[in-house]
Scaffold this motif. Structure first.
Motif, short mmCIF file in Angstrom:
data_model
loop_
_atom_site.label_atom_id
_atom_site.label_comp_id
_atom_site.label_asym_id
_atom_site.label_seq_id
_atom_site.Cartn_x
_atom_site.Cartn_y
_atom_site.Cartn_z
N ALA A 42 0.84 -1.21 0.00
CA ALA A 42 0.00 0.00 0.00
C ALA A 42 0.87 1.26 0.00
O ALA A 42 0.59 2.21 -0.72
N GLY A 43 1.93 1.27 0.77
CA GLY A 43 2.81 2.44 0.83
C GLY A 43 3.76 2.54 -0.34
O GLY A 43 4.49 3.53 -0.46
N LEU A 44 3.75 1.56 -1.23
CA LEU A 44 4.65 1.56 -2.38
C LEU A 44 3.95 1.90 -3.68
O LEU A 44 4.58 1.89 -4.73
N SER A 45 2.68 2.20 -3.61
CA SER A 45 1.94 2.51 -4.85
C SER A 45 2.42 3.84 -5.43
O SER A 45 3.00 4.69 -4.74
N VAL A 46 2.18 4.01 -6.72
CA VAL A 46 2.51 5.27 -7.38
C VAL A 46 1.83 6.42 -6.66
O VAL A 46 2.43 7.47 -6.40
N GLU A 47 0.57 6.22 -6.31
CA GLU A 47 -0.19 7.26 -5.61
C GLU A 47 0.47 7.64 -4.28
O GLU A 47 0.62 8.82 -3.96
N ALA A 48 0.90 6.64 -3.50
CA ALA A 48 1.51 6.90 -2.19
C ALA A 48 2.89 7.55 -2.31
O ALA A 48 3.27 8.36 -1.47
N GLN A 49 3.65 7.20 -3.35
CA GLN A 49 5.02 7.71 -3.47
C GLN A 49 5.12 9.04 -4.21
O GLN A 49 6.13 9.74 -4.09
N THR A 50 4.09 9.41 -4.95
CA THR A 50 4.13 10.67 -5.68
C THR A 50 4.26 11.84 -4.71
O THR A 50 3.48 11.97 -3.77
N GLY A 51 5.27 12.66 -4.92
CA GLY A 51 5.50 13.83 -4.07
C GLY A 51 6.35 13.56 -2.84
O GLY A 51 6.74 14.51 -2.15
N ASP A 52 6.67 12.32 -2.55
CA ASP A 52 7.50 11.98 -1.39
C ASP A 52 8.96 12.01 -1.84
O ASP A 52 9.41 11.11 -2.57
N PRO A 53 9.74 13.01 -1.42
CA PRO A 53 11.13 13.12 -1.91
C PRO A 53 12.01 11.94 -1.52
O PRO A 53 13.06 11.73 -2.12
N ALA A 54 11.61 11.14 -0.53
CA ALA A 54 12.42 9.99 -0.11
C ALA A 54 11.99 8.70 -0.83
O ALA A 54 12.56 7.65 -0.56
N SER A 55 11.02 8.78 -1.75
CA SER A 55 10.52 7.57 -2.39
C SER A 55 11.36 7.16 -3.59
O SER A 55 12.01 7.97 -4.23
N THR A 56 11.31 5.89 -3.90
CA THR A 56 12.00 5.36 -5.08
C THR A 56 11.42 5.96 -6.35
O THR A 56 12.16 6.28 -7.28
N LEU A 57 10.11 6.14 -6.40
CA LEU A 57 9.48 6.73 -7.57
C LEU A 57 10.04 8.11 -7.86
O LEU A 57 10.41 8.43 -9.00
N GLU A 58 10.13 8.97 -6.86
CA GLU A 58 10.64 10.32 -7.07
C GLU A 58 12.14 10.32 -7.38
O GLU A 58 12.62 11.16 -8.13
N LEU A 59 12.89 9.34 -6.85
CA LEU A 59 14.31 9.20 -7.21
C LEU A 59 14.42 8.91 -8.71
O LEU A 59 15.20 9.54 -9.41
N TYR A 60 13.62 7.98 -9.21
CA TYR A 60 13.65 7.65 -10.63
C TYR A 60 13.20 8.83 -11.48
O TYR A 60 13.78 9.10 -12.53
N ARG A 61 12.18 9.54 -11.05
CA ARG A 61 11.71 10.70 -11.80
C ARG A 61 12.81 11.76 -11.89
O ARG A 61 13.02 12.37 -12.93
N ALA A 62 13.51 11.98 -10.77
CA ALA A 62 14.59 12.97 -10.76
C ALA A 62 15.72 12.52 -11.69
O ALA A 62 16.29 13.32 -12.44
#
Length: 148
Positions: A49-69
């Motif tokens: 649940a905490g790993l979904s795209v929705e949950a990680q969007t905007g979280d600077p410590a998330s893997t999703l935002e690391l990849y986006r950066a």
């Protein structure tokens, strides 16, 4: 729990589809995490649940935002790391360091912060700095990408 259609079609024969490939969690707080009403061919763990795209969007410590950066930097600096040669660099024990063109990657594989000589300007890091006042300290289990 294996519900892979190809697995059943071939009487349980392995080697057809990856039996551990579970769909990525997109949204929501429980399975199927936005994958669809019917769920997926393999169960999705509750802790996703905490790993979904929705949950990680905007979280600077998330893997999703690391990849986006990382993708943003790659688009903006297509020349960064250009070249065929990879040069392995000297580094403290437990640290991998390599250079390709004007790009250096350092990875601390240890559980402790490690002091190194910063090879340039930090572009991206997989975690917050171990010591924000000292860029020479590479945090535990952290990768930093540098422009030199």
């Amino acid at each position: 729990v294996r519900q892979d259609p190809s697995f059943f079609k071939e009487n349980g024969q392995d080697g057809l589809r990856d039996g551990c490939r579970v769909p990525l969690p997109w949204s929501g707080t429980e399975a199927p995490y936005g994958f669809g009403d019917g769920g997926s061919w393999l169960p999705q763990p509750a802790q996703w649940a905490g790993l979904s795209v929705e949950a990680q969007t905007g979280d600077p410590a998330s893997t999703l935002e690391l990849y986006r950066a990382a993708l943003r930097i790659r688009r903006e600096r297509a020349d960064l790391g250009a070249g065929d040669a990879v040069e392995w660099l000297a580094a403290p024990a437990g640290v991998l360091a390599f250079r390709r063109g004007d790009f250096v990657c350092t990875v601390n594989t240890t559980a402790e912060a490690v002091r190194l000589t910063p090879p340039g300007t930090a572009l991206l890091a997989s975690a917050a700095p171990a010591d924000p006042a000292d860029p020479a300290v590479l945090g535990a289990d952290t990768a930093v990408w540098w422009q030199v």
